[in-house]
Design a protein around this motif. Structure first.
Motif, PDB file in Angstrom:
ATOM      1  N   ASP A  53       8.034  -4.554   0.666  1.00 28.27           N
ATOM      2  CA  ASP A  53       8.042  -3.110   1.064  1.00 28.27           C
ATOM      3  C   ASP A  53       6.993  -2.388   1.821  1.00 28.27           C
ATOM      4  OD1 ASP A  53       9.704  -0.882   1.188  1.00 28.27           O
ATOM      5  OD2 ASP A  53       8.813   0.066  -0.835  1.00 28.27           O
ATOM      6  N   HIS A  66       5.282   1.420   3.007  1.00 23.96           N
ATOM      7  CA  HIS A  66       5.342   2.747   3.038  1.00 23.96           C
ATOM      8  C   HIS A  66       4.082   3.528   3.832  1.00 23.96           C
ATOM      9  CE1 HIS A  66       8.979   4.132   0.606  1.00 23.96           C
ATOM     10  NE2 HIS A  66       8.521   3.253  -0.184  1.00 23.96           N
ATOM     11  N   HIS A 100       8.632  -0.858  -5.599  1.00 25.90           N
ATOM     12  CA  HIS A 100       9.737  -1.211  -4.721  1.00 25.90           C
ATOM     13  C   HIS A 100       9.868  -2.715  -4.548  1.00 25.90           C
ATOM     14  CE1 HIS A 100      10.141   3.469  -3.425  1.00 25.90           C
ATOM     15  NE2 HIS A 100      10.221   3.232  -4.797  1.00 25.90           N
TER      16      HIS A 100
HETATM   17 MG    MG Z   1      10.126   1.581  -0.624  1.00 19.59          MG
END
Ligand code: MG
Length: 158
Positions: free
Chosen positions: A8, A10, A42
Motif C-alpha cells: 500500500d 499513501h 492496510h
Molecule cells: Mg490504503
C-alpha cells in the motif's frame, strides 16, 4: 500453510502525525486518505486477505462507502483477522517493511509492534517491522508519501 503479501501507498498532506500500525507517529505531515491512512495496517490486511484469496481491502471496505470515512484502520484489521479465523486459519507470522525518507520509524517500531500484536492477539515475535529509505529516489525519496510491503504466513488452527 498459506502465504500472503500486501502492498500500500499513501501520500503525505497537511498534518502533525502519521497513523502507523494504530500508533500516532509525530511528523510534520499527515496522510491524505479516506480512512486514517494507516498504510501499514492496510498492507497487513491485504496480506491476510491475499493468503486465503479473499480479495483485497477495497472489496471489503470500499472508499465509496461513507461508513469507512476517517475510520480507525484497526477496525479493518480486526475484521480481516476474523475472516481468516472463520476460514480455519491463524497467523503464523507477519513481516512488514515501511519505505519512507522520513520520519524515522525505529524509535516507534516497538510501540507499533506491541499495538499490532495486541489487536491481533499474537506474540510480539510473530510481528516484524522493518523500515528503509529508497535512497532519495522516487516518491518516497521526495518525501511525498510512504509505502508498505507485508508478507504473512497463515497456518491451520490446531
Ligand atoms: Mg490504503
Amino acid at each position: 500453510m498459506r502465504i500472503g503479501q500486501g502492498f500500500d501507498v499513501h501520500a503525505f498532506g497537511e498534518g502533525e502525525f502519521l497513523t502507523l500500525g494504530g500508533i500516532q507517529v509525530p511528523h510534520n505531515k499527515g496522510f491524505v486518505a479516506h480512512s486514517d491512512g494507516d498504510v501499514l495496517i492496510h498492507a497487513i490486511c491485504d496480506a491476510l486477505l491475499g493468503a486465503l484469496a479473499l480479495g483485497d481491502i477495497g472489496v471489503h471496505f470500499p472508499p465509496s462507502d461513507d461508513q469507512w470515512k476517517d475510520c480507525d484502520s484497526s477496525v479493518f484489521l480486526k475484521h480481516c483477522h476474523q475472516l481468516i479465523q472463520a476460514k480455519g486459519y491463524e497467523i503464523g507470522n507477519i513481516d512488514c517493511t515501511l519505505m519512507a525518507e522520513a520520519p524515522k520509524i525505529k524509535p516507534h517500531s516497538q510501540a507499533i509492534r506491541k499495538k499490532l500484536a495486541q489487536v491481533l492477539d499474537i506474540h510480539l515475535n510473530q510481528i516484524s517491522l522493518k523500515a528503509t529509505t529508497t535512497e532519495q529516489l522516487g516518491f518516497t525519496g521526495r518525501k511525498e508519501g510512504m509505502a508498505a510491503s507485508v508478507v504473512c504466513l497463515l497456518k491451520p488452527q490446531v
